[in-house]
Structure formats: C-alpha cells, structure tokens
Design an enzyme around this catalytic site. Structure first.
Site, PDB file in Angstrom:
ATOM      1  CG  ASP A 176      -2.239   0.803   0.866  1.00 41.31           C
ATOM      2  OD1 ASP A 176      -2.149   1.739   0.051  1.00 41.31           O
ATOM      3  OD2 ASP A 176      -3.313   0.525   1.439  1.00 41.31           O
ATOM      4  CD  GLU A 188      -6.883   5.548   2.386  1.00 36.29           C
ATOM      5  OE1 GLU A 188      -5.991   5.154   3.152  1.00 36.29           O
ATOM      6  OE2 GLU A 188      -6.648   5.936   1.231  1.00 36.29           O
TER       7      GLU A 188
HETATM    8  C1  BGC Z   1      -5.179   2.998   0.107  1.00 36.10           C
HETATM    9  C2  BGC Z   1      -5.310   2.012  -1.013  1.00 36.10           C
HETATM   10  C3  BGC Z   1      -5.092   2.680  -2.331  1.00 36.10           C
HETATM   11  C4  BGC Z   1      -3.766   3.405  -2.342  1.00 36.10           C
HETATM   12  C5  BGC Z   1      -3.484   4.142  -3.628  1.00 36.10           C
HETATM   13  C6  BGC Z   1      -3.939   3.824  -0.013  1.00 36.10           C
HETATM   14  O1  BGC Z   1      -3.924   4.842   0.929  1.00 36.10           O
HETATM   15  O2  BGC Z   1      -5.174   2.313   1.339  1.00 36.10           O
HETATM   16  O3  BGC Z   1      -6.563   1.395  -0.965  1.00 36.10           O
HETATM   17  O4  BGC Z   1      -5.146   1.728  -3.354  1.00 36.10           O
HETATM   18  O5  BGC Z   1      -3.753   4.349  -1.297  1.00 36.10           O
HETATM   19  O6  BGC Z   1      -4.235   5.266  -3.750  1.00 36.10           O
HETATM   20  C1  BGC Z   2      -3.473   9.980  -1.916  1.00 33.54           C
HETATM   21  C2  BGC Z   2      -4.227   8.696  -1.842  1.00 33.54           C
HETATM   22  C3  BGC Z   2      -3.635   7.873  -0.804  1.00 33.54           C
HETATM   23  C4  BGC Z   2      -3.548   8.635   0.512  1.00 33.54           C
HETATM   24  C5  BGC Z   2      -2.867   7.812   1.553  1.00 33.54           C
HETATM   25  C6  BGC Z   2      -3.462  10.645  -0.570  1.00 33.54           C
HETATM   26  O1  BGC Z   2      -2.714  11.810  -0.629  1.00 33.54           O
HETATM   27  O2  BGC Z   2      -4.073  10.816  -2.836  1.00 33.54           O
HETATM   28  O3  BGC Z   2      -4.181   8.012  -3.056  1.00 33.54           O
HETATM   29  O4  BGC Z   2      -4.397   6.741  -0.656  1.00 33.54           O
HETATM   30  O5  BGC Z   2      -2.875   9.820   0.363  1.00 33.54           O
HETATM   31  O6  BGC Z   2      -2.882   8.413   2.798  1.00 33.54           O
END
Ligand code: BGC
Ligand code: BGC
Length: 618
Positions: free
Chosen positions: A292, A492
């Site tokens: 991730d 998230e």
């Molecule tokens: C998320 C994932 C995602 C990745 C890319 C992460 O923060 O947990 O689900 O695929 O970012 O954006």
């Molecule tokens: C990104 C996401 C990622 C996330 C993780 C964001 O800045 O755009 O893709 O999942 O950070 O914390």
C-alpha cells in the site's frame, strides 16, 4: 538426412490462417517470463519492483532511466483537466518511456478504480461496495466490474486497485463502504465475481488487471480504526478474513495489495508467514504482491531495514509516493535494495521470484501485445450503455427499511411533490469518497450523471409540480415529501467515527417534514448503517440508498415503483451507538435494529416484523 533437418522446422512454426507464427511466440507465459528474466540486469529487475505515484516522479524520463515497472495515480494525481482524452495521453506518456528501455518491458499504470474509474471526470460512478453487497447479485457485480475495466482501459490504464475484499466487522471504520459485507462468504462470492468481470478480455483481447485488497484483516482492526490492529488467533484470521483471498486466487487474481494494518501488533507488510507461507504457498497465489501507499515505511524508522523486511516477507512491488528531495523516495528504494542484494541481506532468488511474478502478470494480461490502449475505447467512458449498468446496480442495492401504509411506491401523478435536503441535489454526496478526489467532495463533482432531484423531475408526470428546498421551506401544500439526507464524503481514516447518529440537522429536517402531516419518504446516503433514532418512525418510508453513485434514476426506479425493491442488508443495522462499542466484532452486538437479510418489498401482505423473522430463518 532430410527428415532430421525438416522436422525441427516443422515443429517451430504453426500455420495460423495465412501467417507463420514462430515457436517462441507460442511459449507458455511462464517460460516467456523466464526467458525475459534471464536477459535482465539487477537494475532492470529492481526497476520492475518499483511503482511510483505520477505526482512524485521528478521527470517522466525517470521511468526509462530506472526501468520502472509501474506508475500509479493516487487519489489526487490527475492530469490538468481530468478529462478522459487527457488521461489517455497522460498514461501513454509514461508508457512511451518504458517502451524506450533496452528490453521494452511495458509498464503497468495503476489507479483506484473502486466504484467505476472514479478519478476521471465524466466516468460512470457505481455504488460503493456496501451497496453492491446489498444486491446479493454476483452476475451484476461482475458486469459492473467489466464496465469499470472498459473505462479503465479507455484512458490507457491497465490496472485497477480493486475489488476491496475487506470483511469489515466494525462499522466505525471509515472504509466500511468499501466492504461488501461482514460475511466472509458473501465477500468471497462478490469479490471473485468482480475479479472475473474485471479480467474478462476487452473486445481487442486486452485484459485489465484486478487487485483485491488489503491483505489481511484490514476490516478486522480493533474499534474499527483505519490502519489499526486486528486481534485474535490464526483461526479467526483464516475463518473470517482469508476466504475472500482463497476465492480471489481461484478466480484468477494476479495481483494483491497488502494491508496497512497489523495483526496482534505485527505489521502485515512484514508478515512472512501470511504473505509467503499462507498466501503464496498454501493458497497457491502465483501473482505478485504490491504494497500500500508508502506502507513499508511504517515497519520501522530505518527505510533500508523496512525494504529488507518487506521484500523478504514476500512483497514484490513497492508503492512509492515520494520523489527526490523527500524521505524514503524511489531513488532511495532502488539504491537501498541494490545494496541489500549486494550484501546478501535480500537473496537474489527473492528478487528473481518477485520479478518473475510481475512479468508473468504483464504477459498474461496481454500487456506486451497492447501496451497502449485501443483509442476507440475512450469514447465509451461514461457512455449510456455503461450508465445503464450502474443504474441497475443502484436500484438493486437500495434497501427498503420501512414502508408504513404502503407509502411507497409513490404515484407519478401527485399534485405537489416536495423534495428537501441538501443531499437530494448533490452528486458528490451521492457518490461519497474516492470520487474525482481521494476524499470526495460535495456538489457537482463530475460531468454526466443525475442527482436524485433531477431523476424525480424526469420520473413524474407533467401534472406533478416538484419543488425543492434544501432546508425544507417549501412544505406548504405538499402531497408528499421526499427528504434526502446523509453522510458527507470521506475516505480512509478520515471517515473513522465513534458516533454514527444522523447529523442533528438531518434529524431536525425529518422531524420538520413529519410535522407537515403528509407522507414522508426519507432517502439516506451513507457508507454504512447509521443510528436512526426517532427519524425512522418519523418517516413513513425509509430507504437506505448507500452511496449510489452518479445514476440517480436507479433510485427513482424504486421510489415510483417501476422496480421492486429487492436489496437486503449485507450486515446488521445497529439500534444505537452503544452497540458499536463492545468488541472487535462490535457489529454483531446482541439485538440489531435490523438483521442481515432484512429488506422490504412492495409485495402485499407482509409486515416489517414478519419479514425480519423470515429473513433470519431463510
Ligand atoms: C489505500 C489504497 C489505495 C492506495 C493508492 C492507499 O492509501 O489504502 O486502498 O489503493 O492508497 O491510492
Ligand atoms: C493519496 C491517496 C492515498 C492517501 C494515503 C493521498 O494523498 O491521494 O491516493 O491513498 O494519500 O494516505
């Protein structure tokens, strides 16, 4: 002798139509991967194991310079105008760099296409998984994934970071909406269906790579804390969280994303037992594991050690969102991993295994044959045919929680239909997080699509006056009132909540509507069940619409009776917040308000209570 000369030649070619195909092209994907691997230098191999966020790349030419295997767009890494044709050029511009390398190994471009190709302006947005779970319809879930694949490939992208096969237990978790259900069997069925749908070859023969995530127990963390810690023995892990991965491997998953979370205090990205012994060994997963977002950085304070631990645990590709000038950037990763190999801390055999897996997936999806998208597909992004599939998903996912006095379906000939609530005319709320931006936002977030209000105006007869006021200043003379309320978009950890009560303003609006003394229909947009309190009984009919996406007509299909509501809860619906507070599996609290399987239809004769009991004994 002539025969010994001719024979090998005869074996080496095969007639296909009028053309001769050399035997090398008929080799199995595995032997092709091996042949390619044999030609690669260590630099070229390590490059394949690197995935860089497009926004972190110092320069596109770094793809060529470092032999990079993959680029992604995270939630915010979009090209300027965010339109499909621009995305196509954008994705191709990275591929062009990869195709200029010595071995011309195409790169995989990855994106979070988790409910449609949701970052792209004008793409069709499907209901989030919580809604798809309520459909209980693998065939339709597969078709939805197939449409998503077409919209991904249409913009030159070959890899979707989905489906999420989290078996979310505690709905306080901000990612609950990415989970089909708290039931491992249902998640397994729908996850496998979506992998098959996603990986069905497109008309030109190209296949989009799916990526079930996040391995393992992302949805089992204590108190539903995002990136948190799952507690319990291995039997629990195997019974509750592993089944969807078993099903995913059987469905042909060729990539899997590792979870940020921990199990009994140990980060998943360092868990060799689960990543290598169980997933790759026991389950026979032949694909590759991607990390991730900067997740290996969380293993410990020393990046080089983190790389060593994760790669030796079985990680094959690292997702790196940092570039030169930042800590733990992709150049650090490359240099550190090279050194780790040179000093024997990471075995050469581990590198070869990782790269072989990545190459194999690239070969199997046809990437070497189709490194660039079929430009014809770009015109299909957001097409009416694709929207029709999303509309089907919307109407099948709606769960009718309450319908006193057969309030629903509404007549299309009411004199004055009053619509209230900000959510009724807000595409952003209808879609939720992971829509255009990482967190999603309110308002007209994308082009195309239909809000509930617009869909209502289209559905009613010309004799019906529809008025709309977000605050409910139009109740006078109402024949019936539709109240649309719900959660504000989040993604998230930003969606973790300890209180799932309806917002005070939403509850007040429902109460105000009730006081008008005419039938009240509440439509709720939410990523998970909410604590409804008095709002449920103040509504004559109550519809859980989840986060339905862009196709609001799917809601009116049900509200006006063109379609029988058929959605059934895929998880318990709690009565109050105290039911959320007990344990890891808080959603299994004793007496939920509605049990899984609950959902009313318009068929006459059954009262809510009877249906509730019927669902339990089904
Ligand atoms: C998320 C994932 C995602 C990745 C890319 C992460 O923060 O947990 O689900 O695929 O970012 O954006
Ligand atoms: C990104 C996401 C990622 C996330 C993780 C964001 O800045 O755009 O893709 O999942 O950070 O914390």
């Amino acid at each position: 002798m002539q025969s010994s000369f001719v024979r090998p030649f005869a074996f080496a070619v095969l007639m296909t139509g009028s053309s001769l195909v050399p035997a090398s092209l008929l080799a199995s994907p595995a032997s092709k991967a091996d042949a390619l691997l044999a030609k690669m230098t260590l630099d070229e191999k390590i490059g394949q194991m690197v995935q860089i966020d497009s926004g972190a790349l110092a320069d596109k030419t770094d793809v060529k310079k470092y032999f990079i295997g993959s680029v992604l767009s995270g939630g915010g890494s979009d090209p300027a105008d965010n339109l499909p044709a621009t995305w196509l050029q954008f994705a191709n511009s990275f591929q062009d760099q990869a195709l200029q390398t010595r071995l011309k190994i195409p790169l995989l471009y990855g994106i979070d296409a988790v409910h449609g190709n949701n970052n792209i302006d004008g793409a069709v947005i499907f209901p989030h998984n919580v809604g798809l779970g309520a459909m209980h319809n693998p065939e339709l879930a597969a078709r939805a994934a197939r449409v998503t694949a077409a919209e991904v490939a249409g913009v030159g992208i070959q890899w979707a970071f989905g489906p999420c096969v989290a078996v979310a237990q505690d709905i306080r978790w901000g990612r609950t909406y990415e989970s089909f259900s708290d039931d491992p069997a249902l998640v397994s069925t729908l996850g496998a269906a979506q992998i098959r749908g996603m990986e069905t070859p497109l008309p030109n023969g190209f296949t989009v790579l799916a990526c079930p995530k996040h391995f393992l127990a992302d949805g089992g963390t204590k108190n539903g804390v995002d990136e948190g810690n799952a507690l319990g023995d291995e039997a629990l892990m195997r019974n509750t969280f592993l089944p969807p991965y078993r099903a995913a491997v059987a469905a042909g998953a060729k990539s899997i994303m590792v979870s940020f979370s921990s199990w009994n205090g140990e980060k998943m990205h360092g868990n060799k037992h689960l990543l290598t012994d169980v997933l790759k060994g026991e389950l026979g997963f032949k694909g590759f594991l991607v990390s991730d977002w900067a997740a290996i950085d969380q293993l410990g304070p020393n990046y080089k050690n983190d790389i060593e631990t994760s790669i030796n645990a079985g990680l094959d590709m690292a997702m790196i969102p940092y570039g030169p000038g930042q800590n733990n950037n992709y150049v650090d990763f490359i240099n550190d991993l090279k050194d780790l190999v040179a000093t024997g801390r990471v075995p050469q055999a581990r590198i070869d295994d990782a790269v072989r897996r990545i190459l194999l997936a690239k070969i199997e999806i046809g990437l070497f044959k189709y490194p660039n998208a079929d430009p014809k597909l770009v015109s299909e992004v957001g097409s009416p045919a694709h929207r029709a599939v999303a509309r089907e998903c919307v109407r099948e996912s709606v769960v009718l929680l309450r319908n006193e006095n057969r309030t629903l379906p509404l007549s299309k000939n009411l004199q004055h239909l009053v619509v209230v609530g900000k959510a009724a005319d807000d595409l952003g709320m209808q879609c939720g997080g992971w829509t255009i931006s990482w967190q999603g936002s309110t308002g007209a977030v994308t082009h195309g699509g239909t809000t509930l209000l617009t869909a209502i105006k289209q559905a009613v007869s010309k004799n019906t006056e529809v008025t709309y006021s977000p605050e409910g200043d139009n109740l006078q003379g109402a024949s019936a009132i539709i109240v649309a309320v719900g959660e504000m978009p989040y993604a998230e950890m930003k969606g973790d909540r300890s209180d799932l009560s309806l917002a005070t303003a939403d509850a007040a609006l429902i109460e105000k509507a009730k006081a008008a003394g005419v039938p009240v229909v509440t439509v709720l947009y939410s990523g998970r069940p909410q604590v409804l309190g008095a709002s449920l009984e103040q509504s004559d009919a109550f519809v859980a619409a989840w986060l339905p996406g862009t196709e609001g007509e799917g809601l009116t299909d049900v509200l006006f009776g063109d379609f029988q509501p058929a959605g059934k809860l895929s998880r318990p619906w709690p009565r109050d917040n105290s039911e959320l507070n007990s344990s890891v599996f808080a959603s299994h609290a004793a007496e939920p308000l509605f049990v899984p399987g609950y959902g009313l239809s318009y068929k006459a004769g059954m009262k809510a209570k009877e249906i509730k009991t019927a669902a339990v004994h089904e």
